[in-house]
Design a protein around this motif. Sequence first.
Motif, PDB file in Angstrom:
ATOM      1  N   ALA A   1      -3.691   2.149   5.968  1.00  0.00           N
ATOM      2  CA  ALA A   1      -2.778   2.438   4.848  1.00  0.00           C
ATOM      3  C   ALA A   1      -3.262   3.662   4.071  1.00  0.00           C
ATOM      4  O   ALA A   1      -2.468   4.503   3.661  1.00  0.00           O
ATOM      5  CB  ALA A   1      -2.660   1.227   3.941  1.00  0.00           C
ATOM      6  N   THR A   2      -4.583   3.797   3.884  1.00  0.00           N
ATOM      7  CA  THR A   2      -5.135   4.979   3.219  1.00  0.00           C
ATOM      8  C   THR A   2      -4.746   6.239   3.976  1.00  0.00           C
ATOM      9  O   THR A   2      -4.455   7.274   3.378  1.00  0.00           O
ATOM     10  CB  THR A   2      -6.678   4.881   3.138  1.00  0.00           C
ATOM     11  OG1 THR A   2      -7.003   3.600   2.604  1.00  0.00           O
ATOM     12  CG2 THR A   2      -7.273   5.978   2.281  1.00  0.00           C
ATOM     13  N   GLY A   3      -4.705   6.127   5.305  1.00  0.00           N
ATOM     14  CA  GLY A   3      -4.327   7.263   6.143  1.00  0.00           C
ATOM     15  C   GLY A   3      -2.841   7.521   6.190  1.00  0.00           C
ATOM     16  O   GLY A   3      -2.394   8.386   6.935  1.00  0.00           O
ATOM     17  N   GLY A   4      -2.059   6.736   5.426  1.00  0.00           N
ATOM     18  CA  GLY A   4      -0.625   7.000   5.325  1.00  0.00           C
ATOM     19  C   GLY A   4       0.244   6.115   6.198  1.00  0.00           C
ATOM     20  O   GLY A   4       1.463   6.254   6.190  1.00  0.00           O
ATOM     21  N   LEU A   5      -0.381   5.195   6.946  1.00  0.00           N
ATOM     22  CA  LEU A   5       0.406   4.295   7.781  1.00  0.00           C
ATOM     23  C   LEU A   5       0.887   3.119   6.935  1.00  0.00           C
ATOM     24  O   LEU A   5       0.101   2.497   6.227  1.00  0.00           O
ATOM     25  CB  LEU A   5      -0.424   3.792   8.966  1.00  0.00           C
ATOM     26  CG  LEU A   5      -0.921   4.888   9.912  1.00  0.00           C
ATOM     27  CD1 LEU A   5      -1.837   4.296  10.979  1.00  0.00           C
ATOM     28  CD2 LEU A   5       0.240   5.620  10.555  1.00  0.00           C
ATOM     29  N   SER A   6       2.205   2.831   6.979  1.00  0.00           N
ATOM     30  CA  SER A   6       2.774   1.820   6.089  1.00  0.00           C
ATOM     31  C   SER A   6       3.009   0.485   6.778  1.00  0.00           C
ATOM     32  O   SER A   6       3.023  -0.549   6.130  1.00  0.00           O
ATOM     33  CB  SER A   6       4.109   2.317   5.523  1.00  0.00           C
ATOM     34  OG  SER A   6       3.970   3.618   4.990  1.00  0.00           O
ATOM     35  N   THR A   7       3.245   0.495   8.089  1.00  0.00           N
ATOM     36  CA  THR A   7       3.564  -0.757   8.797  1.00  0.00           C
ATOM     37  C   THR A   7       2.836  -0.778  10.148  1.00  0.00           C
ATOM     38  O   THR A   7       2.413   0.259  10.664  1.00  0.00           O
ATOM     39  CB  THR A   7       5.087  -0.870   9.081  1.00  0.00           C
ATOM     40  OG1 THR A   7       5.478   0.217   9.941  1.00  0.00           O
ATOM     41  CG2 THR A   7       5.909  -0.817   7.802  1.00  0.00           C
TER      42      THR A   7
ATOM     43  N   GLU B   1       4.536   1.353  12.682  1.00  0.00           N
ATOM     44  CA  GLU B   1       4.258   2.790  12.548  1.00  0.00           C
ATOM     45  C   GLU B   1       2.917   3.141  13.194  1.00  0.00           C
ATOM     46  O   GLU B   1       2.793   4.137  13.910  1.00  0.00           O
ATOM     47  CB  GLU B   1       4.245   3.201  11.070  1.00  0.00           C
ATOM     48  CG  GLU B   1       3.975   4.691  10.899  1.00  0.00           C
ATOM     49  CD  GLU B   1       3.910   5.119   9.432  1.00  0.00           C
ATOM     50  OE1 GLU B   1       3.851   4.234   8.554  1.00  0.00           O
ATOM     51  OE2 GLU B   1       3.914   6.332   9.184  1.00  0.00           O
TER      52      GLU B   1
END
Lengths: 88, 395
Positions: free
Chosen positions: B227-233, B236
């Motif tokens: 999630a920190t790396g921008g992945l939301s699900t 994804e």
Amino acid sequence: MKATILQINRNDNVAVALQPLVRGAACQLAEGHPPVVVLNDIPFTHKVALTAIGRGEPIIKYGSPIGSALVDIQAGEHVHVHNIGSNY
Amino acid sequence: MLGYLRNNGEKGIRNVLLVVYTVECSHHVAREIASEFKDKEVHVIGFGGCAPNEYANNMLKTLCTHANVGAVLFVSLGCENLDISGISAAVKSSGRPVTTLTIQSTGGTLKTIDKGVAWVKEAYAAMQAVPRVELQLQELIVGTICGGSDATSGISANPAIGKAFDKLIADGATAIFEETGELIGCEYIMAGRAASKALAEQLIQVVDKADIYYKKMGHDSFSAGNATGGLSTIEEKSMGAYSKSGDAVISGIIKPTERPPQPGLFLLDVVPDGEPLFGFPNINDNAEIAELISCGAHIILFSTGRGSVVGSAISPVIKICGNPKTFRMLQEDMDVDAGKIISGEATLDEVGEEILDCIRNTANGEPTRSEALRHREFVLTYKQFDKQQPGCFPG
């Protein structure tokens, strides 16, 4: 002007920040594309909405749905766990 | 491009002599023999286990008769359970020079090393006589894997590999992707690309199998770091790994040691069948690379973000680095700079073309970075697989 956001598939309604983006910045997707003004600070590799996405509508990245909008999302908004959820 | 023509009509892009230890107890002697030939294509592979395992037998049988292999020396202790006679018979019937040295009956470490070195000298010279023939891109089998991934991998190196895969498949070549444990969440999307309805069901089932297996190993698919790396699900995250497979129709599912029955795109199911028995499906990237090679892969496309440096025995590894900072830091280890996508200097299509060029040059004999640095990693552990399910192969 070098691209600062990347649309991986041409059907995607989100793009990825290729560098940290500051609120208000006009971002270039690719040559000939209208710039997208970002509404929030967006960290490196995070997503920004390219179009308005209504609540319940799919988030498209890689040309495929990667989740759905939990709220109405405006073009230029940061798209992440606070406003989208998994369909899985 | 020129390939090495084998007796069964297959063509290799390398001509490697394998020194194979048949149990850890003979590993040192095998390594000592190979160390006499540092500047030659003499690679060490083997199996450390003493107890018998059908998967290990099959892996070594297919690896020792791989199109990139020209001759094989087995170094045995003498009391292990690997099916050495079965494997060496397969090598012999393929027409390759082969012999087995048994340490217990040869008289110990030094005598076996001496005999091994003498045999390798002779066999290495003999195998240079293999005919060189014209090789087309469509005759290649190319595998892909990611390791040392970071937030850039899924947006640069992986989709660029997907672009290269699309072109390879359009040209009639064979491409293999894997890591079903990283496809959790995108199995229904993947099923939409299946060549048949039966295959679509099997694709969903192999990802389910991976999900169950990894959960039993205590391994969770989506972490806070993602999630920190921008992945939301989860879907994804999985799409990022899955994007290495490109957009082509998926023709079938294979298991380790199975050859794709026709050109096209195949998923390699690396997760063992049945109740978890021997631990993690693959303990590291090289265990997966060895399985891709056992399915005939001539070349491995390796996507990395944080920066892996590994290569492999038998088949060249092309390293595609998605992170521009890592590329600058580890430039001597990287073949393709996909970080240019991140810095806005190149498109996915342009890097896809660069990867294809690198495949052509590598197939034509140019060493990859890991080959030039003599990376020849190899890992083989205990596993078990059932026979393939109907529907996995094209009808």
